[in-house]
Design an enzyme around this catalytic site. Sequence first.
Site, PDB file in Angstrom:
ATOM      1  N   HIS A 111       0.815  -1.217   0.000  1.00 16.33           N
ATOM      2  CA  HIS A 111       0.000   0.000   0.000  1.00 16.33           C
ATOM      3  C   HIS A 111       0.849   1.268   0.000  1.00 16.33           C
ATOM      4  CE1 HIS A 111       0.493  -0.069   4.503  1.00 16.33           C
ATOM      5  NE2 HIS A 111       0.480   1.237   4.330  1.00 16.33           N
TER       6      HIS A 111
ATOM      7  N   ASP B 290      -0.236  -7.659   1.556  1.00 19.26           N
ATOM      8  CA  ASP B 290       0.333  -6.307   1.581  1.00 19.26           C
ATOM      9  C   ASP B 290       1.852  -6.383   1.700  1.00 19.26           C
ATOM     10  OD1 ASP B 290       0.627  -3.602   1.630  1.00 19.26           O
ATOM     11  OD2 ASP B 290      -0.691  -3.256   3.343  1.00 19.26           O
TER      12      ASP B 290
ATOM     13  N   SER C 267       4.362   2.649   8.197  1.00 19.74           N
ATOM     14  CA  SER C 267       3.979   1.538   7.315  1.00 19.74           C
ATOM     15  C   SER C 267       5.171   1.080   6.478  1.00 19.74           C
ATOM     16  CB  SER C 267       2.861   1.983   6.367  1.00 19.74           C
ATOM     17  OG  SER C 267       1.658   2.184   7.048  1.00 19.74           O
TER      18      SER C 267
END
Length: 254
Positions: free
Chosen positions: A68, A108, A196
């Site tokens: 992402h 992911d 992230s």
Amino acid sequence: MRILWHITCLLLFHRTKLFIGFFIHGIVGGKVSAPHSRPYMVYIRDKISKVACGGFLVREDYVMTAAHCKQSHLMVYLGVSDKNFLPDGIEVDPIPHPKFTMKRTGHDIMLLKLKTQATLNKIVGTITLPNSENEGIAKDCMVMGWGWKKYHDESPSNSPSNVLKEANVTLIDSENCGTADTLCTEGSTGPAQGDSGGPLVCGGVAQGIMYFSKNKGNADHFTAYTHISHYIPWIQSIMPLDMPEMLDQVSRSV
């Protein structure tokens, strides 16, 4: 002279407090990493949108991060301790997992192929990946990044950390976590916005990739990570020739 000396001491003390205060931001509840003590950490930023993520070097020519985090003009910065002193960025070709979609969780994970290979040295290094899906994982782990200092706080006083920070976290039982390709931690410390793509490091091995977090009803925070070992076949398909050699090499370098 004595009055002047006291004034000088007070000024120095005030400046020292400001200087120390600068280093108390970043991953929630964490501490500042010793400079270049995590040589595998990679700062990732899109040169147009300025959206930033974390990542980690797994081979001289590949960085691993969350899918992402994919943007159109990604650059990676190696050997970063303080973002105020970024080295020259390296352009990459992003390779997200083919089953990843923003519409649902799972898969992911992304590899970034560096257009210029990294030179490994004291401040730039690789980290070990899991050997197999059934490999045991230490419960006491660590996360790190340059993210926000508070969970989901968009106030002007909250901002990303300029220096790399790290925090200790503990894995929870898989039945309380989610899907099979997910690892989870919860507690009052851990990654926040901007972290992230960074690694969940357990026993010196990158076992997970930060991709999702949420507040719980109490002071604890829940964080989910892509379980890297579930994607070893896919990783080998992208880096087919040197995967065994890479695992052996990074084991010696950590």
